[in-house]
Design a protein around this motif. Structure first.
Motif, PDB file in Angstrom:
ATOM      1  N   ALA A  14       8.536  -5.363   7.909  1.00  0.00           N
ATOM      2  CA  ALA A  14       8.543  -4.886   6.526  1.00  0.00           C
ATOM      3  C   ALA A  14       9.909  -5.098   5.874  1.00  0.00           C
ATOM      4  O   ALA A  14       9.992  -5.475   4.705  1.00  0.00           O
ATOM      5  CB  ALA A  14       8.150  -3.412   6.480  1.00  0.00           C
ATOM      6  N   LEU A  33       9.933   0.497   0.090  1.00  0.00           N
ATOM      7  CA  LEU A  33       8.813   0.627   1.031  1.00  0.00           C
ATOM      8  C   LEU A  33       7.932   1.795   0.626  1.00  0.00           C
ATOM      9  O   LEU A  33       6.703   1.698   0.640  1.00  0.00           O
ATOM     10  CB  LEU A  33       9.325   0.811   2.461  1.00  0.00           C
ATOM     11  N   LYS A  38       4.096   1.329   1.595  1.00  0.00           N
ATOM     12  CA  LYS A  38       4.138   0.810   2.969  1.00  0.00           C
ATOM     13  C   LYS A  38       4.324   1.928   3.988  1.00  0.00           C
ATOM     14  O   LYS A  38       4.033   1.760   5.162  1.00  0.00           O
ATOM     15  CB  LYS A  38       5.249  -0.221   3.143  1.00  0.00           C
TER      16      LYS A  38
END
Length: 198
Positions: A14, A33, A38
């Motif tokens: 990521a 994120l 995420k």
């Protein structure tokens, strides 16, 4: 067979993906994120994020670009993706997308050992799980509705579509399992098997 990675934590993947947009410091990576949702798929803390960035630096996948000094905040190091990092990102993504991997979900463990619980109790517990699943399905439907109303491109919603598919499949599976556990033949067989061991 899965390729052995220098940094195998999904959080590293990521981070590499976030750095394709622009160089940034770990605090900004964490903010993005979370902003991009995420954190629903990748478990991390602020300290684990900094640790992964350091591992990526040592592996040569990211490099320090600059240190930003601000009188109101502590100094922050900005990291950029290296060519090796870009190659690792694409190689890792190709592997994950193309090759199914065996995972070890906790629910799978519970199902493999479900027979240790009396069928009535197992059915009751699965009923509670089903209620939670129903709530999660509604939550994802709401999120997808809102995103579509805001014209979010579908490619940014695929992990939620996947999550919805998994949740709905689990709903059907658990519903069927509860019905099976309540069948008199199963209850009788369980009592005969486990009753002889108590």
């Amino acid at each position: 067979m899965a390729k052995r990675r220098k940094v195998a934590n999904p959080l590293a993947l990521a981070v590499l993906a976030e750095l394709t947009a622009e160089p940034m410091h770990p605090y900004e990576m964490g903010r993005r994120l979370k902003e991009h949702g995420k954190d629903r798929d990748i478990k991390y803390t602020r300290s684990s994020l900094y640790m992964v960035v350091e591992q990526l630096r040592k592996a040569g996948f990211v490099a320090e670009r600059e240190t930003v000094r601000d009188t109101q905040r502590p100094e922050r190091t900005v990291y950029a993706l290296t060519e090796d990092g870009r190659h690792e990102l694409h190689d890792w993504m190709r592997q994950l997308v193309a090759e199914p991997q065996h995972e070890y979900p906790h629910f799978g463990v519970a199902l493999s050992l479900l027979s240790v619980l009396p069928p009535v109790e197992a059915a009751e517990l699965l009923g509670r799980r089903l209620e939670t699943l129903d709530g999660q399905v509604e939550e994802v439907h709401g999120l997808l509705r809102t995103a579509k109303e805001q014209d979010v491109p579908w490619i940014f919603l695929i992990e939620e579509e996947y999550r919805l598919g998994r949740l709905e499949t689990e709903q059907r599976f658990v519903t069927h399992l509860i019905e099976s556990l309540k069948e008199p033949d199963h209850i009788r067989a369980w009592q005969e098997f486990f009753g002889s061991r108590t």
